[in-house]
Design an enzyme around this catalytic site. Structure first.
Site, PDB file in Angstrom:
ATOM      1  N   GLY A 125       0.829  -1.202   0.000  1.00  0.00           N
ATOM      2  CA  GLY A 125       0.000   0.000   0.000  1.00  0.00           C
ATOM      3  C   GLY A 125       0.859   1.244   0.000  1.00  0.00           C
ATOM      4  N   GLU A 142      17.334   4.045   8.371  1.00  0.00           N
ATOM      5  CA  GLU A 142      18.437   4.022   7.419  1.00  0.00           C
ATOM      6  C   GLU A 142      18.009   4.916   6.271  1.00  0.00           C
ATOM      7  OE1 GLU A 142      20.365   3.720   4.310  1.00  0.00           O
ATOM      8  OE2 GLU A 142      19.615   1.671   4.100  1.00  0.00           O
ATOM      9  N   CYS A 156      21.770   4.204  -1.665  1.00  0.00           N
ATOM     10  CA  CYS A 156      21.920   5.221  -0.624  1.00  0.00           C
ATOM     11  C   CYS A 156      23.371   5.397  -0.208  1.00  0.00           C
ATOM     12  CB  CYS A 156      21.048   4.887   0.583  1.00  0.00           C
ATOM     13  SG  CYS A 156      21.321   3.239   1.251  1.00  0.00           S
ATOM     14  N   GLY A 214       2.571   4.694   1.521  1.00  0.00           N
ATOM     15  CA  GLY A 214       3.183   5.091   2.782  1.00  0.00           C
ATOM     16  C   GLY A 214       2.302   5.958   3.659  1.00  0.00           C
ATOM     17  N   PRO A 215       1.679   7.017   3.115  1.00  0.00           N
ATOM     18  CA  PRO A 215       0.848   7.871   3.967  1.00  0.00           C
ATOM     19  C   PRO A 215      -0.389   7.181   4.533  1.00  0.00           C
ATOM     20  CG  PRO A 215       1.525   9.029   1.961  1.00  0.00           C
ATOM     21  CD  PRO A 215       1.890   7.587   1.776  1.00  0.00           C
ATOM     22  N   GLU A 220      21.119  14.609  -2.122  1.00  0.00           N
ATOM     23  CA  GLU A 220      21.164  13.256  -2.693  1.00  0.00           C
ATOM     24  C   GLU A 220      20.414  13.251  -4.019  1.00  0.00           C
ATOM     25  OE1 GLU A 220      20.764   8.816  -0.916  1.00  0.00           O
ATOM     26  OE2 GLU A 220      19.044  10.111  -0.585  1.00  0.00           O
ATOM     27  N   VAL A 274      -0.957   3.047   4.772  1.00  0.00           N
ATOM     28  CA  VAL A 274      -0.612   1.859   5.568  1.00  0.00           C
ATOM     29  C   VAL A 274       0.704   2.049   6.317  1.00  0.00           C
ATOM     30  CG1 VAL A 274      -1.960   0.251   4.188  1.00  0.00           C
ATOM     31  CG2 VAL A 274       0.387   0.739   3.526  1.00  0.00           C
ATOM     32  N   GLY A 275       1.626   2.804   5.730  1.00  0.00           N
ATOM     33  CA  GLY A 275       2.875   3.063   6.440  1.00  0.00           C
ATOM     34  C   GLY A 275       2.649   3.848   7.716  1.00  0.00           C
TER      35      GLY A 275
END
Length: 470
Positions: A200, A244, A278, A202-203, A378, A205-206
């Site tokens: 799902g 991380e 990353c 992020g905003p 980044e 289910v996260g």
């Protein structure tokens, strides 16, 4: 096209609460490669409830027995290596010649390492008090799109090795290989509820996973901005948070370095996975006296990277993962030009003949200063910046001049290289082109996050400490 229609909750493949679907795009063709369910908060609630019920039995199981199951997962993922590598080359864009070894291989290796840690770690240490290391409880794992199986393994495998139960929310951008891993986990015979998978946004289910009162810990990998949001939401229930996050890692070349070898390896350490790493060594910090030499070496090396279809023979650099990522990287390249950096090779235009697909030219900038945006932010694409220095102290100052501190490299005489490495404010440093070590702790300083993954330190992230006195 592959359609996944169910979540893995409580040891079963179950229908989601809602009917929403999320499309997974092929990064080379811009067409739909797969679909997965769009989870709702209620799906997270079901998964957390299942993990909570499963926790007592799993945490009581002998660690070596937990490790044996994780080793079986690794073996079953090995059987799916080619299938998963194909999926990753479609959804992520890594050349197929690399995805089996790098993407799938790292996932297999992580489960193997976690299995070994479970079998050998001393969970009880006698002394003035008996120190007992116990599993923290239910872990919510939120993983990124750039190394799906490795990042899932770094969280799920080690949490399970520690005796925790897990609810996993993988990235919706590259979920197909994770569904294959979930099938391997199911086949391996974990008790119901020990591992649960919900896909799902992020905003939605996260956030529910991060805020859930029955989740004891959140382990998150992603952007620094998203990590700050996860930490803020999780703080409402004072749960442990491991982050991380981003990086802008420096690669310091000392004046006694082997420059041809160091530059070749440095370009590779920047361009791996189309720069979507990353820990990529994106800033090459070089003696001013060798600047022209390094520019030419980097130009020649970058232009050896054949950009194209991930499944075509000879491709060294596939597309980036999405149109948003492609546009972001091209924006940064144009910004570097606008801010006065010297464009050595590459540029913001589409590679010739590759107007379809999320392709970016392998790019090198030089004469980059710490004031430039491309030296601080980044980019997450195949963009290398070369920054000159006059003294060793200045090299260290430049290396430490960003908000990040995830990885780094130093090339030169062994004693000097180690001396400089000790001064870098970063979680990991590779000396003279050393290859990564799977058991080495991985994580960052400053805005690159907190906590460590892999090996003993990765296991200990998921443990509480109890002292028994008497």
């Amino acid at each position: 096209m592959t359609d996944y229609t169910r979540f893995y909750i409580g040891g079963e493949w179950v229908e989601p609460v809602g009917t929403g679907r999320l499309e997974v795009l092929d990064s080379a063709t811009e067409t739909v490669f797969a679909t997965v369910p769009e989870g709702a908060p209620a799906d997270i609630d079901r998964a957390v409830a299942a993990a909570r019920v499963a926790f007592p039995g799993w945490s009581d199981r002998p660690p070596a027995a937990r490790g044996a199951i994780l080793a079986k997962v690794a073996s079953l993922l090995e059987e799916r290596r080619d299938e998963a590598a194909d999926a990753l080359s479609h959804e992520l864009g890594m050349p197929r010649s690399q995805s089996a070894a790098i993407q799938v291989g790292s996932g297999i290796g992580t489960f193997q390492m976690a299995a070994s840690q479970a079998a050998t770690y001393q969970f009880e240490q006698p002394g003035d008090s008996l120190v007992i290391r116990e599993p923290i409880g239910v872990v919510g794992a939120i993983t990124p799109w750039n190394y799906p199986l490795n990042q899932v393994g770094a969280k799920v495998a080690y949490a399970l090795a520690a005796g925790c139960t897990v609810v996993l929310k993988p990235s919706e951008v590259t979920p197909v290989s994770v569904f294959m891993l979930a099938a391997a986990i199911d086949e391996a015979g974990l008790p119901p509820g020990v591992f649960n998978l919900v896909t799902g946004l992020g905003p939605v289910v996260g956030e529910r996973l991060a805020e859930h009162p029955d989740v004891d810990m959140i382990s998150f990998t992603g952007s620094t901005a998203a990590g700050k949001r996860v930490a803020a939401v999780a703080a409402q229930t004072v749960k442990r948070v491991a982050l991380e996050l981003g990086g802008k890692s420096a690669n310091v070349l000392l004046d006694d370095a082997d420059f041809p070898a160091a530059v070749t390896a440095g370009v590779a350490a920047c361009y791996l996975n189309a720069g979507q790493t990353c820990s990529a060594l994106t800033r090459m910090i070089v003696p001013r006296a060798q600047l022209a030499e390094v520019e030419e070496l980097a130009r020649k090396e970058a232009e050896q990277y054949v950009v194209g279809d991930p499944f075509a023979a000879g491709t060294r650099l596939g597309p980036v993962v999405s149109d948003a990522q492609r546009d972001r990287v091209r924006h940064y390249i144009q910004l570097g030009i606008d801010e006065g950096a010297t464009l050595v090779t590459g540029g913001p235009e589409a590679p010739e003949g590759l107007e379809v697909g999320y392709y970016v030219k392998p790019t090198v900038f030089s004469d980059v200063t710490t004031a430039m945006t491309i030296a601080q932010e980044e980019i997450f694409g195949p963009v290398l910046v070369i920054m000159p220095y006059d003294t060793e102290d200045e090299a260290v100052e430049i290396a430490n001049s960003t908000a990040y501190g995830l990885s780094g490299g130093v090339s030169g005489g062994p004693e000097r290289a180690l001396r400089v490495a000790r001064r870098l404010r970063t979680g990991q440093v590779r000396l003279n082109r050393a290859r990564p070590v799977r058991s080495a702790p991985f994580g960052g300083y400053k805005e690159s996050g907190n906590g460590r993954e892999h090996g003993q330190f990765g296991l200990e992230e998921f443990l509480e400490t109890k002292a028994v006195i008497g």
